[in-house]
Structures are given as C-alpha cells and as structure tokens.
Write an enzyme that holds these catalytic residues in place. Sequence first.
Site, PDB file in Angstrom:
ATOM      1  N   TRP A 365       0.823  -1.210   0.000  1.00 55.78           N
ATOM      2  CA  TRP A 365       0.000   0.000   0.000  1.00 55.78           C
ATOM      3  C   TRP A 365       0.860   1.264   0.000  1.00 55.78           C
ATOM      4  CZ3 TRP A 365      -1.578   2.973   4.777  1.00 55.78           C
ATOM      5  CH2 TRP A 365      -0.627   2.839   5.795  1.00 55.78           C
ATOM      6  N   ASP A 366       2.163   1.102   0.250  1.00 52.80           N
ATOM      7  CA  ASP A 366       3.090   2.231   0.204  1.00 52.80           C
ATOM      8  C   ASP A 366       2.896   3.033  -1.087  1.00 52.80           C
ATOM      9  OD1 ASP A 366       3.925   0.181   1.921  1.00 52.80           O
ATOM     10  OD2 ASP A 366       6.029   0.710   1.762  1.00 52.80           O
ATOM     11  N   GLU A 493       0.866  -2.109  12.600  1.00 55.08           N
ATOM     12  CA  GLU A 493       1.075  -3.555  12.600  1.00 55.08           C
ATOM     13  C   GLU A 493       1.459  -4.107  13.969  1.00 55.08           C
ATOM     14  OE1 GLU A 493       3.800  -4.218   9.392  1.00 55.08           O
ATOM     15  OE2 GLU A 493       2.241  -3.948   7.867  1.00 55.08           O
ATOM     16  N   LYS A 605       3.266   0.835  16.125  1.00 60.05           N
ATOM     17  CA  LYS A 605       4.467   0.799  15.314  1.00 60.05           C
ATOM     18  C   LYS A 605       4.576   2.062  14.470  1.00 60.05           C
ATOM     19  CE  LYS A 605       6.654  -2.075  11.712  1.00 60.05           C
ATOM     20  NZ  LYS A 605       6.418  -3.213  10.773  1.00 60.05           N
ATOM     21  N   GLN A 606       3.423   2.621  14.075  1.00 59.18           N
ATOM     22  CA  GLN A 606       3.413   3.716  13.104  1.00 59.18           C
ATOM     23  C   GLN A 606       2.091   4.474  13.174  1.00 59.18           C
ATOM     24  OE1 GLN A 606       3.324   0.140  10.561  1.00 59.18           O
ATOM     25  NE2 GLN A 606       2.742   1.587   8.963  1.00 59.18           N
TER      26      GLN A 606
END
Length: 781
Positions: A365-366, A493, A605-606
């Site tokens: 998906w980046d 994640e 994580k993000q």
Amino acid sequence: MPHERIPHALPLDPWCLRETFFDPATHFLNETLFALGNGYIGLRATPEEGYSGPAGTSLDGTYLNGFYESEPIVYPEAAFGLAKSNQFMLNVPNAKGIEVWLGDERFDPLQGTLDRYERVLDFRTGVLRRSLEWTSASGKRLGLVTRRVVSLADKHLFALDVELTALNFSGQVRVVSTIDGAVRNQEAGDDPRIGSAVSGPALHLLAVEQGATMSSLTQRTHNSGFTLVSAIETVAAVAGSASHQDLAASHSFTFDLDVMLPQSLTKYGVYFSSRDYPEAELAGLAGAALAKARLDGFDALCARQAAYLADFWERADVEIAGDDALQQGIRFNQFHLLQSVGRDGKTNIAAKGVTGEGYEGHYFWDTEIYIFPFFLYSKPEVARQLLAYRYAGLEQARARARQMSHAKGALYPWRTIAGEECSAYFPAGTAQYHINADIAYSIKLYLDATGDLDYMAQAGAEIVLETARIWIGIGNYDRAGRFCINEVTGPDEYTALVNNNYYTNAMAQMHLRFAAEIVDKLRGARAHDFERIAQAIGLDDAEPAAWRRAAGRMALPYDTALGIHEQDDSFLGKKPWDFAATPKENYPLLLNYHPLVIYRHQVCKQADVVLALLLLPDQFTQDDKKRDFDYYEAVTTHDSSLSSCIFSIIASEVGYHDKAYDYFLETARLDLDDTHGNTHYGVHTAAMAGTWMGVAYGFAGMRVADGALRFAPTLPARWQHYQFQIHIHGALLQVRIDVAEARYTLVDGDALTLTHCGERVSLTRAAPSVSVARPLQEKKA
C-alpha cells in the site's frame, strides 16, 4: 529528540552524493546509497571489480523490477485461504564485472594502497563516477576512472566506461569484462524484512552465446516459468579474446599503456525477459539493443540521461534555502524514487525499489498512500501507469475475493509482485483490508487532480466499484445500527485482528461514498460507459444505496472522556507498553518480542489514526487533531519508516513546529543517515516520498478535496525559502514561500483557482503570478 547525523555521514552537496575515501565500514550501506536504476534495472553500487571484504559486508545485486521466481509457502499448520505461493524479485546475472590485471597483480582497493579516491552520484546527470589512484604491492601506480549509467530512456540498457592510466610505468594491463550467472538471492534470517526463503539457485542455464565482443546467457526460472536473456557488448581499441565456463562468460583485452597516456573501454549490458516479450524474440532483441547502444556510443547515452533528468528536475525539484542537509536529502530521495518506479503499467514500485532484496521486491500500500501523490503532482504520466498496474491485477483481486468467501467484488493483495497474495502471515497481511480503500483513495486523488473521466470510464470506476463491494461483504450492522468491520488490521502492525479499526472504517466510509458518487457521475455524464461497466460486473441497482447507508452508519470509535478517536474498539483497554523499561537495543519491537506480547499492549508501530487525520482532513476539528496527535505520539515507537513523515505533517498542521521539523528531518535523511540501521539492504521508498509530502502537505499545508486546491503555508525558522511545483487541473503551478510572502505562479496552463489560508487566488495567462500575505514564520526553539 534533536536530529544527529551519523559519524560516517557523507559530505553535503545539494546535487550529488559524494564519497571521498574508501571505508569498508560503510561499504555495505553505500552500495545502496550509490545504487543506480531506471524503474526496471537496478544495480547496487558494488565496484566493477567486485568486493573482497569480509563475508556479510556486501550484497552484489542486480535486479529487474517485476521479474520474479515463485515458491510454495510451506505451513506447518495450514488453513483454508492462506496464500499458497510466494513471489520474490531475483538477483539476476551480474553483467557489470570488470577485472583489471597488472601482470599477476589484480586491482583491488583492499589490496595495495589507495592514494586518492572519490565516488560521486550526480542527480542531474544520473552518472555514477569513480576516480582513484592505486599503488600495487610491487609499486606500480594506476589511475582508474569508471562511469556507470542505467538508461532512464531505455529500460533494458545500462552501460559503463573505464579509463586506465599508467601513472609511473609503461607496460601491459589486461582488462577482463565478465557476465556472471552464478548469482543467488540473499536468504532471510531472523529479520522478516530481509531476504527471501529461496531454497537454491533460481535460474538454470539454457544457452550461452559468445562472439568477439558480445556474450549472452539465456536462463529460465524453475517455477514461475520466465526466460531471461542477459547480454553484454564490450568495446575497446584493441582486439580481445572470449571464453566461458559454467555460468560465466568473459572477454579479455590487453592494453599496452604508456605512462600518463590513458586508454579506455566501454561496456553495454541489456536484460530482456519473457514477462515482456515472446521467448523466441529475446535473443534478437538483446542483440539489436546492444548494436544500437554501441552505434550511439557512451557519451550519447549520457547526454540522453542528462536531458531526461533535466526535464524531471524542471518539474519535480523541491528547492530549500537554509538547510543543505535537507536539500541533499530531498533530492536524493526524489532521484531514487524516479530510479525505482515502474513506468510500463505492468510493474509497480517495491518497498526497497530496485536497490535491494528487502521485502522480496514486493509491492504494498506504500504505493498508493505515500508514493502516488509525489508522482501525481510531479510526473503524472507515471502516476497513471501505477494505476494501470492495479487495473492489470483486477482479475487476481476478484479471484482472491472468492478465496476469502466474498461472493462478489475484488480484494487486492497486501503484498505481491504479479497480483497474487504473497503474505504468509495473515494477521499483518491479508487482514489489512484497508488496501482496497487505499487504492480507491489514489484513484479519487487522481480524479480530483485531473478530472479525467475517460480514465474512470476505462478502468478507474471498475476498480472502485468492485473493491467497494468487499466492505458490504465483510461488514455488518450491530444491535445499535452501526456498520461494523471486524477482525481487521489497520496500518499499525503492532495491533492486529481488531474490531472497528478507525483508519480502516473511516477509509471504507470514504470509499463507499466515492463509489456511489462515481455511479451517479457516470450515469449522468457517461451513460453508455456506465451501462457497459454495470453489465460487466453485474452491478445491482440497489448496491449504491446500500453503500451510502453503510457509510452513513459507519462505526467510528471515539472516546468522549479523552476527546480522541480510538484506534479500535479495544485499543484503549489494553495495558500501556512500558517504554521506560524497554532498552534501546530492543527496538524495533518486532525483532525482540513475540507478536502476541505486542498485540496485548497499547503500543503503535506507526501512524494509524494520525494517518487518517491527513487523508481525511475535513472530518476532524483542529482540536480533535491536536488531541489525537498528543495521545498517539506518546504510544508510537516509529519502528516503521512510514511513520515519521505523517507525524511531521500533522505536527505542522496543529502548530507543533519544532516537532514537525524534527520528524521531517528524520524522514528526509532516513536513508542517508541510516537512522533505522537497515538501509544497507535497500532504500525506503515510502519514506522517500514522505519527504515530498512533508514539504507540500506539511509546511505548505496543501490539500486537494473534491477538486479544490488549498494551501496554508508556514516557513520553518531555519529556512529562507522553499519552492516546488505541482501538476493539477491541466496546469503547472509553482509555489514559493519565503519570509516576505507566498507566491503562486501559473507556469503552464490557461487558468487556475486556489485558496491561500481561506483567501481565493485566481491565476490566468494574463496574470500568472500572485503574491499573498506573508505566511507564518515559525519561531526557533
């Protein structure tokens, strides 16, 4: 934390990367940083003569975007619907090898003495140049200059030029040009981000062809069934001799060098595969391409490369005055994005581009959320090809939806090369259903920027409608009448298989509404096209209404006590992660704790909710954004390279200017300063594109919603000005922000309207430039 550059950081130059001494300690990292590519071929920056340093300190890789081998995924405990096979980008024959022999002494920077050394990767010319002086053990001094280029104009071609000068002797020097097919992929170790599970050599030899100056290897993959022809042509002023052994072929040339009189040799290499052409045509195509390259010559190839890049930088350059480190970082990132992205509609852009084997060359998906905006506004023809790639994979997405028990619709894979799901760990792979909304978001972004209904009729609408159907298939109405989406994983994640992940639900809501709007728009403006699409996918007249109803009742978790959007139904009820007791060496957490340990804790994580703040900005008040940012910043490790750019943008929007700058600096120089400690395995393309987003979306406050373009710019305290250009609505707009004003200039196009801090600005050919009130000048900390 203030940003610190690593001790072995390279000298700062806004337009190039320069290495002024040869250091084995940074060699592995610099193989990535100095890598060359053209969206298809990728050459890591291992020297032509190879590298004789310690094992594990080099990865001599040559990669072809989209050329892959496949292997079955072996599960000790299988279950229905798990991904069945993995695809991984191959390390293909190394065709750049050049050996230099002075009698029985072989040139090797780690043997003898390097008296002078410099290597430069020039972002304007696209040429990697190395210049050095070396003294052998017997005292012979040799001058060597190599130039390497991977053609941006011809996806199959690379070339290198070698110049030799005897500095203190006269005599014979032998140069051997090689092509080596005995290469292997890096095998994965304990880090799931690195290497592949390949069990042995992935290519087997079919044929070797050799002429006076040309050699080619024809090989085939074992499982994916692709044939590859790798070929070289070596041109020198002296006659050569050819030989081959096993999987390697070579040409040897002996030069009689006079002191201080240079001699040169040029080598061309090409790769052609059956993914692009019929197998029977590959050898002929390779031969013709080499003949043309030899006829054109190395200098002509370099001239075309410089012209291609001049056009790119004219439209894409982001100029910053006041911070050379950032200026270099931004241009380095943009250059590598251009080198990494597939431009043929059949390939995409991998997480590591074509610079390394991390994540096995998979597409994520980046592309849609991080990388697509850069190309949409800087090089829109590439953005269109990225959309074409997703349309080419629509049939596989339909098949995947059936495997996942959806009677209709399409479910795109979380990670893939050729369109099939390759994620063996479904809690952090297939469960990320938001991939469908991410792709729909990129199509909406494209439509808002271009108004291109032709594309929607040809491909875009079919993708959007088919993927929207999945939300109705996966979701349900609870007893309170909310539309809920359960057992999914959002962008974070470190939190898997949850109910009502905020990002997923909010993006699904956007997706469903967009799909219904597309139906209305095509029915009104392109009735014939709509009927064709509806018939092709069996669209029920009741479906758009069902999409609107689900969107209107979407469960969007919100905690009134804290005044924040909950990441999911369970996140705030989990035990907070004990950051104070976690040693620095235990980051990233994924390498040091079992997934269940991480999943049980309140830790990110993000960016997750914070990413929704950026993508769906009009759904949140400014106070909501600030409270969300404050809460989630405190629980986020930024173990993902995708995180810091998003936090920078939102920090800028809510007025945390120091934080915005620090997060931005982390993003802009993530690879150059190796802040995540793994750049030697390949660049981080999403973070690279996040740098452009940090300037345009962050400091310039750019947003495009329903076709309306707006800016709310600030100027970082350390900068004198910044400037960039965007393609939008058929126009090319230059944006320049300095201490006195914000200036908007219509570089190309008839007219454009935008808003600056709520003030309407109109540009025309007759009045193409407008200056408006001075932007906020951020205060230094």
